[in-house]
Design an enzyme around this catalytic site. Sequence first.
Site, mmCIF file in Angstrom:
data_model
loop_
_atom_site.group_PDB
_atom_site.id
_atom_site.type_symbol
_atom_site.label_atom_id
_atom_site.label_comp_id
_atom_site.label_asym_id
_atom_site.label_seq_id
_atom_site.Cartn_x
_atom_site.Cartn_y
_atom_site.Cartn_z
ATOM 1 C CE1 TYR A 1 -3.596 -2.556 0.236
ATOM 2 C CE2 TYR A 1 -2.489 -3.330 2.210
ATOM 3 C CZ TYR A 1 -3.435 -3.503 1.223
ATOM 4 O OH TYR A 1 -4.221 -4.617 1.224
ATOM 5 C CG HIS B 1 -8.637 -1.618 -5.708
ATOM 6 N ND1 HIS B 1 -9.235 -1.900 -4.503
ATOM 7 C CD2 HIS B 1 -9.566 -1.807 -6.660
ATOM 8 C CE1 HIS B 1 -10.491 -2.256 -4.728
ATOM 9 N NE2 HIS B 1 -10.712 -2.200 -6.028
#
Length: 149
Positions: A26, A103
């Site tokens: 991430y 995402h």
Amino acid sequence: MSQTHRILLLNGPNLNMLGAREPKHYGSISLESIEEKIQTLATQHNVKVECFQANSEGKLINKIHESFQQVDFILINPAAYTHTSVALRDALLAVSIPFVEIHLSNVHKREPFRHHSYFSDVAEGVICGLGAKGYEFAFLFAMDYLAKK
């Protein structure tokens, strides 16, 4: 643009932990930094952006419902709800607000259970694997989309 458009930036569960949570997947940028960047872009484009993050499905659904006839476009990172939430999908369909699914990681390079999305087939577009920059691309797409309306 003659009117000020309104955009809702929605972030799902665990995204409040960005910067600390699994940076390999991430990145190291915090959600607050991402939101600040989007707010800067919003100011430059003379649009209003509301940022909202929740770890519970019900709160996200309520925020979507509150957006009915109040918001012109939604940018959403449903996080883990991508793969599980028919209820969030139904909420988005109920309000008929165009949206982009975002995402940070490339979900298709990850575990097989992450490959399915309940949102992709009803989204205007899907951005994945581009890290925090994906939010900026989604915002710019929304600007282009709204300019053509």
